[in-house]
Write an enzyme that holds these catalytic residues in place. Structure first.
Site, short mmCIF file in Angstrom:
data_model
loop_
_atom_site.label_atom_id
_atom_site.label_comp_id
_atom_site.label_asym_id
_atom_site.label_seq_id
_atom_site.Cartn_x
_atom_site.Cartn_y
_atom_site.Cartn_z
N HIS A 328 0.86 -1.38 -0.07
CA HIS A 328 0.04 -0.07 0.04
C HIS A 328 0.94 1.13 0.01
O HIS A 328 0.33 2.27 -0.49
CB HIS A 328 -1.10 -0.03 1.21
CG HIS A 328 -2.20 -0.89 0.91
ND1 HIS A 328 -2.02 -2.19 1.09
CD2 HIS A 328 -3.39 -0.66 0.47
CE1 HIS A 328 -3.50 -2.86 0.95
NE2 HIS A 328 -4.09 -1.60 0.46
N GLY A 329 2.20 1.03 0.58
CA GLY A 329 2.82 2.44 0.68
C GLY A 329 4.16 2.22 1.51
O GLY A 329 4.06 1.45 2.31
#
Lengths: 489, 344
Positions: A328-329
């Site tokens: 996701h990051g």
């Protein structure tokens, strides 16, 4: 170009009409869709198009190399390694370089070796996490002979760049999409009607529910938490859960609808996750294509075969969800979010094992598990866990996450909701809640019967209902509804 | 494709279209589509066709010069208006550079200027034009109001589709569907405002109006800190220099504000600072300054409900008054400057 932007309203009708006017040959259709997909991708950032081209070429050739050397495991491994190194290297370079360089720098600094490492300002190619996983699964499937390599560069490039799902999924496997792209598509009224319906449902979720909740409740309270009461914090957090759901499932449905309108079926990505009564069930219903990918390509290899390590199922859960967090990051907040879910699944699995033990000893426990009270508690615990886990997911830093979490429980005398402007009438908030309730009720058997009755109504009357929805949207949809939360991943 | 499913689909589409069309017509009775306003394209077209004596550039207040233009036309003076909705100085400069300059400098095959009559330029301003909003191209007014198709395409090729350049498409979409009040209303909420008005008592309407005036008054006082942007100031100076260089007489008009929203505080702060800066500019550059922020016969009722723009009736009043007072000089012909020596 965004599905909910005015540009898509100009782009897609042209693509749709031209596509179906082409000769019914897969090569023509693929060439046209590929061109449209590259234009779609270039509309975000023309400079990133070569990244997509090179990435496509590497995996096309790697898969062919693997297939050509079936008799030589060493060469097959070489082909797989090239693909893995390229894909993961590309992902690390674009997505994680800043994160790792920054962390390493801080670590070296803390032991007195503070030579600053270069943190490059790199523009993240849109959808890189999605198409990289798609390509990885293709090469791995070819390696394990679960899939024949795609010989046609045109078909393969279309598989990677297919614009409906290029930016934010669903993550499609080669086995799902390549066979469809290899055959000519013919128009079917039923498929198109259902495609248009799914697209409009997703559009409504995105431009109305997600945007209203974001602008009315979530963004203002997350931005200035100190001004709001504990109740306001809870409303913002629950609102965020619904916002993310409607934003992302809305995008997925628009992608599925667009695919269907072009005669391509994309896999389902969400299946009413807010009805889940366990974390495992939740993750089978939320971002299905990513979780299937993670369980198949990470959890599976980690847990199959003989092992002396008795805790490997738990460890595999942790690895899968830490990977999901990082996917996701590149932020510690996402790592924490992943770790929280890993632990949650370990606890959930252990509880299941314990309960099964109880059932083996005394069958009355089976009936208890089916009771409404048990189901209600299980549902409440699952949903509360998920909602609370979104604190680090939404926060910009761990410090912000801690401050927001404190605001949930410590009364501060702030207001419950932000003062609404004329454009964002509080009635809209009520409509969002009503939509979510009705949307979920329609999934229950009685709701399904109601929907069937609606579908049996005269077409003119059904059209009138859709017309009223369009009028309502024109009156109440916020102006800025172009960007999607998941497009950043 | 089955015949029955085809007719079913057509039925659904027909039902939806009928309801949307009927709702649009009904809502137009309640909230008529706002009259089409003059935009940059209209002004540029008028400039192209008329070769004006006077050219008026500025914010949306430029539109108030319509009756002035009409009155001057009767006296043989051609005036062209180029209003940039929601603009500030850097937007006006962009319009001058990219839309007007090519017309001003266009030459025929023999090297003579195609349009040579321009002798006066009026820049219509308020304190707002010196504010920092929208600096660095981060404002939606240029793509929406001033760009051409090629400006849009060039930006997309450079940066991809962004929230900034998407404004071009959104405005074109709204203009293409100018017959629909539902489309025109999007983002402006005037349908809901009209509906709300119908449900409110006169007392509530009066109270809301007063609250609005109070809000505008305090906003103007609060703008003080931000309304001194050096980049905006530089943009005005460059415009003055360019026009002066082409021997065009430049007038900076400080346009009237609604009387009720001006307070002693804003007179001493926001408005003072702006007026002082313009006065300082007039000492340094050859410009004429017409400060009619206050003192015109315009009263509160001459302004629209946004408390910013003058109503059509108010515009006529403004024209009649201003052509007798501060803008009377426009009636006197100014010889067209000789531009033979201008650089090519």
């Amino acid at each position: 170009m965004s599905f909910s932007g005015v540009e898509f309203l100009l782009f897609f009708p042209f693509v749709f009409v031209a596509y179906w006017l082409l000769p019914r040959r897969a090569s023509w259709q693929n060439a046209f869709v590929l061109l449209a997909s590259w234009i779609f991708y270039a509309s975000w950032s023309p400079r990133m198009l070569p990244v997509l081209w090179v990435a496509t070429a590497v995996d096309y050739l790697a898969a062919l190399y693997i297939a050509r050397h079936r008799e030589s495991p060493r060469k097959m491994r070489l082909g797989l390694a090239v693909s893995l190194v390229y894909n993961l290297g590309q992902l690390c370079f674009f997505k994680y370089e800043g994160f790792f360089a920054g962390e390493l720098d801080a670590l070296l600094g803390s032991v007195g070796l503070g030579a600053p490492l270069p943190v490059l300002k790199i523009l993240l190619p849109l959808g890189i996490s999605f198409f990289t996983f798609q390509k990885l699964s293709y090469v791995i499937d070819v390696y394990y002979e679960r899939l024949e390599p795609c010989r046609s560069p045109l078909t393969f490039a279309t598989f990677i760049a297919f614009f409906p799902q290029l930016i934010a999924g669903p993550i499609v496997r080669g086995g799902e999409l390549l066979p469809q792209l290899s055959e000519p598509r013919a128009p079917s009224l039923d498929t198109m009607r259902s495609g248009a319906g799914v697209f409009l449902l997703g559009y409504f979720k995105k431009v109305y529910v997600a945007e209203i909740l974001g602008q009315l409740v979530v963004d203002p309270i997350f931005a200035r938490g100190g001004d709001f009461s504990a109740g306001g914090h809870w409303l913002a957090l629950i609102g965020y859960a619904v916002q993310v759901y409607c934003d992302f499932s809305g995008y997925s449905e628009m992608a599925i609808g667009t695919g269907r309108l072009l005669g391509i079926e994309l896999p389902k990505n969400f299946d009413y996750p807010f009805l889940s009564k366990s974390l495992m069930e939740f993750w089978r219903r939320w971002h299905i294509t990513l979780n299937t990918w993670l369980f198949e390509y990470i959890y599976g290899p980690l847990t199959t075969g003989e092992s002396w390590f008795r805790g490997r199922l738990d460890a595999a859960f942790m690895v899968v969800f830490l990977a999901s967090g990082l996917w996701h990051g590149a932020r510690w907040t996402f790592v924490v979010w992943g770790a929280v879910h890993g632990v949650g699944l370990v606890v959930s699995r252990r509880w299941d094992e314990y309960y099964r033990g109880l059932c083996r000893k005394d069958r009355s426990w089976v009936a208890r598990r089916k009771s409404r009270a048990y189901q209600a508690v299980a549902w409440a615990l699952t949903q509360t866990f998920f909602v609370l886990s979104l604190i680090p997911f939404r926060a910009a830093s761990l410090h912000d996450a801690a401050a927001f979490a404190r605001g949930l429980f410590v009364p501060n005398g702030g207001s419950l909701l932000p003062a609404s402007t004329a454009r964002m009438r509080p009635a809209n908030f009520g409509m969002c809640v009503l939509f979510m309730v009705v949307y979920h009720l329609l999934e229950l058997p009685s709701g399904k019967r109601l929907w069937e009755r609606f579908s049996a109504m005269p077409p003119l009357l059904r059209g009138a209902v859709y017309g009223l929805v369009i009028v309502y949207l024109h009156l109440f949809v916020p102006v800025s509804s172009g960007s999607f939360i998941y497009a950043q991943f | 494709m089955g015949g029955s499913s085809k007719s079913s689909l057509l039925g659904v589409i027909a039902g939806a279209v009928l309801v949307v069309a009927a709702a649009d017509v009904a809502l137009q009775q309640l909230a008529p589509i706002p009259a089409r306003i003059i935009e940059v394209d209209d002004g540029v077209r008028a400039y192209e066709e008329s070769d004006p004596d006077v050219f008026v550039l500025g914010s949306s207040h430029t539109r108030s010069f319509g009756p002035v233009r009409d009155a001057l036309a009767k006296e043989g003076v051609v005036m062209t208006l180029v209003p940039v909705e929601w603009g500030t100085f850097h937007s006006y400069e962009w319009v001058l550079d990219h839309r007007i300059k090519p017309l001003l400098e266009e030459r025929d095959a023999g090297g003579a200027l195609g349009r040579s009559r321009l002798s006066r330029a009026i820049l219509v301003t308020t304190f707002f034009d010196m504010c920092s909003f929208g600096q660095g191209g981060d404002s939606s007014n240029l793509p929406a109001r001033a760009w051409t198709g090629s400006d849009f395409l060039a930006d997309v090729v450079r940066n991809g589709l962004t929230d900034f350049n998407r404004n071009y498409l959104q405005t074109r979409y709204a203009r293409a569907l100018s017959f629909s009040v539902l489309v025109q209303n999007h983002g402006h909420d005037f349908i809901l405002d009209r509906l709300s008005d119908r449900m409110r008592s006169p007392e509530t309407v009066r109270r809301l109006r007063e609250a609005g005036i109070e809000g505008a008054r305090s906003a103007m006082e609060a703008e003080y800190a931000t309304c001194n942007d050096a980049r905006e100031q530089a943009a005005l100076e460059r415009m003055v220099d360019y026009l002066g260089g082409r021997q065009v007489e430049v007038t900076v008009v400080l346009f009237p504000l609604m009387p009720s929203i001006v307070s002693d505080t804003s007179r001493a702060t926001t408005l003072r600072r702006y007026a002082d800066w313009i006065a300082d500019l007039a000492r340094r550059k050859p410009i004429r300054v017409v400060d009619i922020t206050e003192g015109t016969p315009l009263v509160d009722d001459d302004f629209q409900r946004d408390r910013d723009h003058v109503s059509p009736e108010g515009n006529k009043k403004f024209a009649a008054w201003s052509l007798e007072h501060d803008l009377a000089y426009l009636r006197e012909a100014r010889p067209t400057p000789s531009r033979a020596a201008l650089p090519r």
